[in-house]
Write a protein that holds these residues in place. Sequence first.
Motif, PDB file in Angstrom:
ATOM      1  N   LEU A 129       0.857  -1.329  -0.011  1.00  0.00           N
ATOM      2  CA  LEU A 129       0.128  -0.042   0.007  1.00  0.00           C
ATOM      3  C   LEU A 129       1.012   1.254  -0.194  1.00  0.00           C
ATOM      4  N   ASP A 130       0.505   2.297  -0.486  1.00  0.00           N
ATOM      5  CA  ASP A 130       1.042   3.587  -0.561  1.00  0.00           C
ATOM      6  C   ASP A 130       1.321   4.143   0.968  1.00  0.00           C
ATOM      7  N   GLU A 131       2.282   4.896   1.060  1.00  0.00           N
ATOM      8  CA  GLU A 131       2.406   5.451   2.366  1.00  0.00           C
ATOM      9  C   GLU A 131       1.341   6.553   3.058  1.00  0.00           C
ATOM     10  N   VAL A 132       0.333   6.872   2.264  1.00  0.00           N
ATOM     11  CA  VAL A 132      -0.691   7.379   2.722  1.00  0.00           C
ATOM     12  C   VAL A 132      -1.445   6.745   3.285  1.00  0.00           C
ATOM     13  N   ALA A 133      -1.977   5.525   2.870  1.00  0.00           N
ATOM     14  CA  ALA A 133      -2.984   4.542   3.445  1.00  0.00           C
ATOM     15  C   ALA A 133      -2.498   3.666   4.652  1.00  0.00           C
ATOM     16  N   LYS A 134      -1.023   3.633   4.855  1.00  0.00           N
ATOM     17  CA  LYS A 134      -0.533   3.191   5.915  1.00  0.00           C
ATOM     18  C   LYS A 134       0.412   3.763   6.968  1.00  0.00           C
ATOM     19  N   SER A 135       0.166   3.835   8.106  1.00  0.00           N
ATOM     20  CA  SER A 135       1.095   4.809   8.989  1.00  0.00           C
ATOM     21  C   SER A 135       2.122   3.981   9.538  1.00  0.00           C
ATOM     22  N   GLY A 136       3.261   4.647  10.200  1.00  0.00           N
ATOM     23  CA  GLY A 136       3.972   3.895  10.958  1.00  0.00           C
ATOM     24  C   GLY A 136       3.446   3.148  12.047  1.00  0.00           C
ATOM     25  N   ALA A 137       2.639   3.705  12.934  1.00  0.00           N
ATOM     26  CA  ALA A 137       1.823   2.799  13.831  1.00  0.00           C
ATOM     27  C   ALA A 137       0.997   1.910  13.400  1.00  0.00           C
ATOM     28  N   ALA A 138       0.542   1.799  12.188  1.00  0.00           N
ATOM     29  CA  ALA A 138      -0.345   0.599  11.717  1.00  0.00           C
ATOM     30  C   ALA A 138       0.808  -0.437  11.241  1.00  0.00           C
ATOM     31  N   LEU A 139       2.044   0.041  11.028  1.00  0.00           N
ATOM     32  CA  LEU A 139       3.027  -0.986  10.360  1.00  0.00           C
ATOM     33  C   LEU A 139       3.558  -1.823  11.648  1.00  0.00           C
ATOM     34  N   ILE A 140       3.766  -1.120  12.710  1.00  0.00           N
ATOM     35  CA  ILE A 140       4.266  -1.714  13.970  1.00  0.00           C
ATOM     36  C   ILE A 140       3.103  -2.698  14.590  1.00  0.00           C
ATOM     37  N   LYS A 141       2.042  -2.302  14.372  1.00  0.00           N
ATOM     38  CA  LYS A 141       0.739  -3.369  14.963  1.00  0.00           C
ATOM     39  C   LYS A 141       0.912  -4.519  13.975  1.00  0.00           C
ATOM     40  N   VAL A 142       1.061  -4.342  12.704  1.00  0.00           N
ATOM     41  CA  VAL A 142       0.960  -5.660  11.750  1.00  0.00           C
ATOM     42  C   VAL A 142       2.264  -6.566  12.044  1.00  0.00           C
ATOM     43  N   ALA A 143       3.301  -5.798  12.284  1.00  0.00           N
ATOM     44  CA  ALA A 143       4.488  -6.530  12.634  1.00  0.00           C
ATOM     45  C   ALA A 143       4.220  -7.386  14.086  1.00  0.00           C
ATOM     46  N   LYS A 144       3.703  -6.688  15.011  1.00  0.00           N
ATOM     47  CA  LYS A 144       3.504  -7.596  16.328  1.00  0.00           C
ATOM     48  C   LYS A 144       2.200  -8.779  15.824  1.00  0.00           C
ATOM     49  N   LEU A 145       1.415  -8.367  15.179  1.00  0.00           N
ATOM     50  CA  LEU A 145       0.186  -9.422  14.777  1.00  0.00           C
ATOM     51  C   LEU A 145       1.199 -10.388  14.042  1.00  0.00           C
TER      52      LEU A 145
END
Length: 400
Positions: free
Chosen positions: A152-168
Amino acid sequence: MDYFVKTLAGIKAKGVRPDLIGSIIAHYASKWLPDLSADHHPATDRGLTIFAESPESVTTLWMKKRFFVETLVAILPPEKDSVPCVFLLRLLRIANMVGVEPTYRAELEKRISWQLDQASLEELMIPSFSHTCGTLLDVELIIRLVGMFVNLDEVAKSGAALIKVAKLVDSYLAEASVDSNLNFSEFVALAGALPSHARATDDGLYRAIDTYLKAHPGVSKQERKVLFRLIDSRKLSHEASLHAAQNERLPVRAVIEVLFCEQTKLNRQMDWSGSFSGTRSPYLGFEAPTRCLSKREMCGQQIEVRKLREDVHRLQSQCYAMQMQMERLSEKKKGFFRWKFENVMPSSILKSNNLSVVDKIDKSNEGEGEVGCGIQTPEDLKTKLVRGKKKNPRWRKSIS
């Protein structure tokens, strides 16, 4: 279903918000298909679904379920966050079970990837309904979802969302690693699907790799090296580093790297604590790249700073007390020996402005018949003082 679709189209034409449309669809689906409900218990179902008490064959019921799911997917609002991610994951689980058309399944996966940071581990544990897959969980599905989220483009995903997905993903890997049929390539593909900056700490990934090595004792030495390359030793916590240093399942090179990183962290902490005293560290310029610290590490550093400040204040108070004690002792000594120097260096000599102190002492020593350099030592001054007192007749009279 046909009447519901027509009614929903009329509601959309009135300009109702997409999130309200999504809540209507989720409520309707949970009523007619209890598998989509959050409080679904198979033992308590009493015919709430149109498929439960039908006298038709099982194949007919599954075909009706497939039509029901495909219709729901077709009428979902196209806007993001209009439908909860939990509902979409449950809908995808039933879609895989009844075998919907690939186009509807792809649409569901795309919508889930938009909101993957809102998913929970329990809803991601979708079983594999394919006969060609040997694992209990559909790992390939999660790999596709994470891949679409990363793309996804950088506008659709944020840094906090990326960290949550990594933990998941790390939690999912730890659960899926217990399956002895999990393929090595699938594990590596899912663990490496996220960029390196997505994980603030690699403790979860290390736990998943250690679980995989426990469940797969036949992993070769080369594969172990590939697994450990996925971990950044600098992102391991102190507890994880201690566990890795004693882990016999890791390669020797990996253990050495963990120990070296721990030593570097220790040197950096000593350098950081020594900066309060103004010392310069010999390791300056060779430190590891900075990274975003976790809340636990920030709290630990704040506690260390507070302890260092308390130590500095305590030392300052001790130094001040010692300095005051030394001043009191010096004042007592000065008052005790003041009578010895009153006859040696009178105030009239010190107050003169024409000669220096040394010249005045030399001048006072002239004609005494002393042999020396002109400056009397303390012993000479003491002898002179005693002799002067012996020549005083009043001193002898007082003795007699």
